[in-house]
Design a protein around this motif. Sequence first.
Motif, mmCIF file in Angstrom:
data_model
loop_
_atom_site.group_PDB
_atom_site.id
_atom_site.type_symbol
_atom_site.label_atom_id
_atom_site.label_comp_id
_atom_site.label_asym_id
_atom_site.label_seq_id
_atom_site.Cartn_x
_atom_site.Cartn_y
_atom_site.Cartn_z
ATOM 1 N N ALA A 383 0.835 -1.197 0.000
ATOM 2 C CA ALA A 383 0.000 0.000 0.000
ATOM 3 C C ALA A 383 0.874 1.252 0.000
ATOM 4 O O ALA A 383 2.030 1.227 0.421
ATOM 5 C CB ALA A 383 -0.906 0.001 1.234
ATOM 6 N N ALA A 384 0.286 2.345 -0.466
ATOM 7 C CA ALA A 384 0.907 3.677 -0.418
ATOM 8 C C ALA A 384 2.262 3.731 -1.119
ATOM 9 O O ALA A 384 3.159 4.458 -0.697
ATOM 10 C CB ALA A 384 1.047 4.137 1.038
ATOM 11 N N LEU A 385 2.413 2.977 -2.203
ATOM 12 C CA LEU A 385 3.650 3.073 -2.983
ATOM 13 C C LEU A 385 3.703 4.457 -3.622
ATOM 14 O O LEU A 385 2.879 4.805 -4.459
ATOM 15 C CB LEU A 385 3.708 1.993 -4.055
ATOM 16 N N THR A 386 4.688 5.250 -3.225
ATOM 17 C CA THR A 386 4.784 6.638 -3.663
ATOM 18 C C THR A 386 6.239 6.997 -3.926
ATOM 19 O O THR A 386 7.116 6.672 -3.128
ATOM 20 C CB THR A 386 4.228 7.600 -2.588
ATOM 21 N N VAL A 387 6.472 7.665 -5.036
ATOM 22 C CA VAL A 387 7.788 8.224 -5.339
ATOM 23 C C VAL A 387 7.582 9.693 -5.690
ATOM 24 O O VAL A 387 6.693 10.032 -6.471
ATOM 25 C CB VAL A 387 8.477 7.483 -6.506
ATOM 26 N N SER A 388 8.373 10.555 -5.104
ATOM 27 C CA SER A 388 8.249 11.982 -5.373
ATOM 28 C C SER A 388 8.389 12.257 -6.862
ATOM 29 O O SER A 388 9.226 11.663 -7.550
ATOM 30 C CB SER A 388 9.332 12.753 -4.610
ATOM 31 N N ASP A 389 7.579 13.175 -7.366
ATOM 32 C CA ASP A 389 7.633 13.477 -8.803
ATOM 33 C C ASP A 389 8.942 14.136 -9.201
ATOM 34 O O ASP A 389 9.270 14.217 -10.376
ATOM 35 C CB ASP A 389 6.450 14.355 -9.225
ATOM 36 N N HIS A 390 9.751 14.582 -8.214
ATOM 37 C CA HIS A 390 11.035 15.197 -8.525
ATOM 38 C C HIS A 390 12.088 14.166 -8.910
ATOM 39 O O HIS A 390 13.122 14.528 -9.482
ATOM 40 C CB HIS A 390 11.540 16.017 -7.339
ATOM 41 N N VAL A 391 11.874 12.892 -8.584
ATOM 42 C CA VAL A 391 12.876 11.866 -8.894
ATOM 43 C C VAL A 391 12.264 10.707 -9.668
ATOM 44 O O VAL A 391 12.891 9.658 -9.796
ATOM 45 C CB VAL A 391 13.547 11.335 -7.600
ATOM 46 N N GLN A 392 11.048 10.881 -10.194
ATOM 47 C CA GLN A 392 10.428 9.787 -10.938
ATOM 48 C C GLN A 392 11.199 9.515 -12.227
ATOM 49 O O GLN A 392 11.799 10.405 -12.810
ATOM 50 C CB GLN A 392 8.971 10.121 -11.237
ATOM 51 N N GLY A 393 11.186 8.258 -12.629
ATOM 52 C CA GLY A 393 11.916 7.848 -13.814
ATOM 53 C C GLY A 393 13.328 7.401 -13.542
ATOM 54 O O GLY A 393 14.074 7.073 -14.464
ATOM 55 N N GLN A 394 13.738 7.361 -12.255
ATOM 56 C CA GLN A 394 15.091 6.961 -11.901
ATOM 57 C C GLN A 394 15.150 5.553 -11.297
ATOM 58 O O GLN A 394 16.189 5.130 -10.800
ATOM 59 C CB GLN A 394 15.707 7.973 -10.926
ATOM 60 N N GLY A 395 14.021 4.848 -11.310
ATOM 61 C CA GLY A 395 14.009 3.466 -10.848
ATOM 62 C C GLY A 395 13.750 3.274 -9.374
ATOM 63 O O GLY A 395 13.804 2.144 -8.869
ATOM 64 N N ASP A 396 13.411 4.357 -8.658
ATOM 65 C CA ASP A 396 13.194 4.214 -7.221
ATOM 66 C C ASP A 396 11.947 3.391 -6.908
ATOM 67 O O ASP A 396 11.919 2.634 -5.938
ATOM 68 C CB ASP A 396 13.077 5.602 -6.571
ATOM 69 N N GLY A 397 10.889 3.549 -7.731
ATOM 70 C CA GLY A 397 9.685 2.765 -7.498
ATOM 71 C C GLY A 397 9.959 1.275 -7.600
ATOM 72 O O GLY A 397 9.457 0.483 -6.794
ATOM 73 N N GLU A 398 10.744 0.881 -8.580
ATOM 74 C CA GLU A 398 11.065 -0.531 -8.754
ATOM 75 C C GLU A 398 11.933 -1.045 -7.611
ATOM 76 O O GLU A 398 11.781 -2.184 -7.166
ATOM 77 C CB GLU A 398 11.775 -0.737 -10.094
ATOM 78 N N ARG A 399 12.830 -0.206 -7.130
ATOM 79 C CA ARG A 399 13.672 -0.599 -5.994
ATOM 80 C C ARG A 399 12.824 -0.833 -4.741
ATOM 81 O O ARG A 399 13.055 -1.777 -3.984
ATOM 82 C CB ARG A 399 14.727 0.466 -5.725
ATOM 83 N N ILE A 400 11.847 0.040 -4.511
ATOM 84 C CA ILE A 400 10.970 -0.148 -3.354
ATOM 85 C C ILE A 400 10.152 -1.419 -3.520
ATOM 86 O O ILE A 400 9.977 -2.186 -2.563
ATOM 87 C CB ILE A 400 10.059 1.081 -3.177
#
Length: 462
Positions: A383-400
Amino acid sequence: MDLVFPHTFVPWFRSVAPYIHAHRGKTFVVAIAGELIAAGKLAHFAQDLSLLQAMGVRVVLVHGFRPQVEEQLQAKGHPSRFSHGMRVTDAVALDCAQEAAGQLRYEIEAAFSQGLPNTPMAGSSVRVVSGNFITARPVGIVDGLDFMHTGFVRKIDAAGIRRVIDFGAMVLLSPFGFSPTGEAFNLSMEDVATSAAIALQADKLLFVTEVRGIPQLIGRGPAAVAIQAGHAVAAADDTEIDQELALADAEKLLAALPNPVQPTDTAFYLQHAVKACRHGVERVHILPFAVDGALLMEVFTHDGVGTMIVDEKLESLREANADDLGGILQLIEPYERDGTLVKRDRTEIERDIGHYTVIEHDGVIFGCAALYPYPERNTGEMAALTVSDHVQGQGDGERILKRIEQRARAMELASIFVLTTRTMHWFIKRGFVPVDPDWLPEARKRKYNWDRRSQVLVKPLK
């Protein structure tokens, strides 16, 4: 202007807010090369530094004076002498260094005393305090050469400096020190700044220099060949800069480089950055004064403009703790407002903080997700998977996502599931498959919002 400005300024200023909160009350040692002042950039730099202090940062400023001493020596017709990357300071050079230091101190204090209306310094009140905070020792005789009045830092009066910055003033350190017998020694700006940062256990040490940062050298074509041949490498205008170097990588790079002779050599500032990190300074920055506003961009943006050396990987992926609650709330609130995320009770988030995984960068949380297990069905909800729009596209969502999967496997869960209204395709690309809401565990089904009509997607964990 009225149509464009709010759409650019407001989002930008909001993006800076997490850094303002993170840096408030922290101690920064800022070292400026004498070339910055010689290039006529002191006024703008003072404005940026006063803004930093106005935001609650405690500042110790160290200035260099290499070009100013050279100018004094030339005026007196006296030759400059360098060896082992240090100035040989005879009696004439010592007089020149003292004159240059006195003049620069005057210029720096004047720059921080500006307060004209309609300028960035309007309303500012920066008190600059200098003093005999440095005890020095002589370099002595090296390879048969007497360095005379050239010295190293023996001790920094950290307690005295802390009292001044706790009072709200800025401490100004010149590259001069005195022995217990009162003898003066010419020091290097880099040695003074590094020693002060270590003694204060500063949160940041920032070198504002004539170089752009540390070039990406290892295994990268001609630069790597130059290192292997034993040559120093300076960062050319088209050289890619390492934005971040872990201490271990910086040590390897430094070991591969020849001893530096001049400030433009790659190892020159790197050696001091490595020393500071080894002795407890968490982050050291090397950034160019040629870039207007480099200090602000380095401190208040995600990527900065120079190179940061850190004792460990700056971007940290870890389980959340109670101190992260404010950062998580600040991250998810915009997505709750626009309907991407369902609004969560703050008390519930605080109670369940141990379920959350966060990714932080320089102390600021840029991503999060929670894992709620349903052991009766051998599954868990991300739940609540969120990545700041300032760093989106850098793979942080996939890492989480991968970290959540690791946590789920550690709980011996067979699958994880998500509920989403807008990001279904992102999850499908990563192995999730849509299912009917009736698939949900009974406890979760009772909380399902049928008006929201969220898609349910499941990913088996092999």
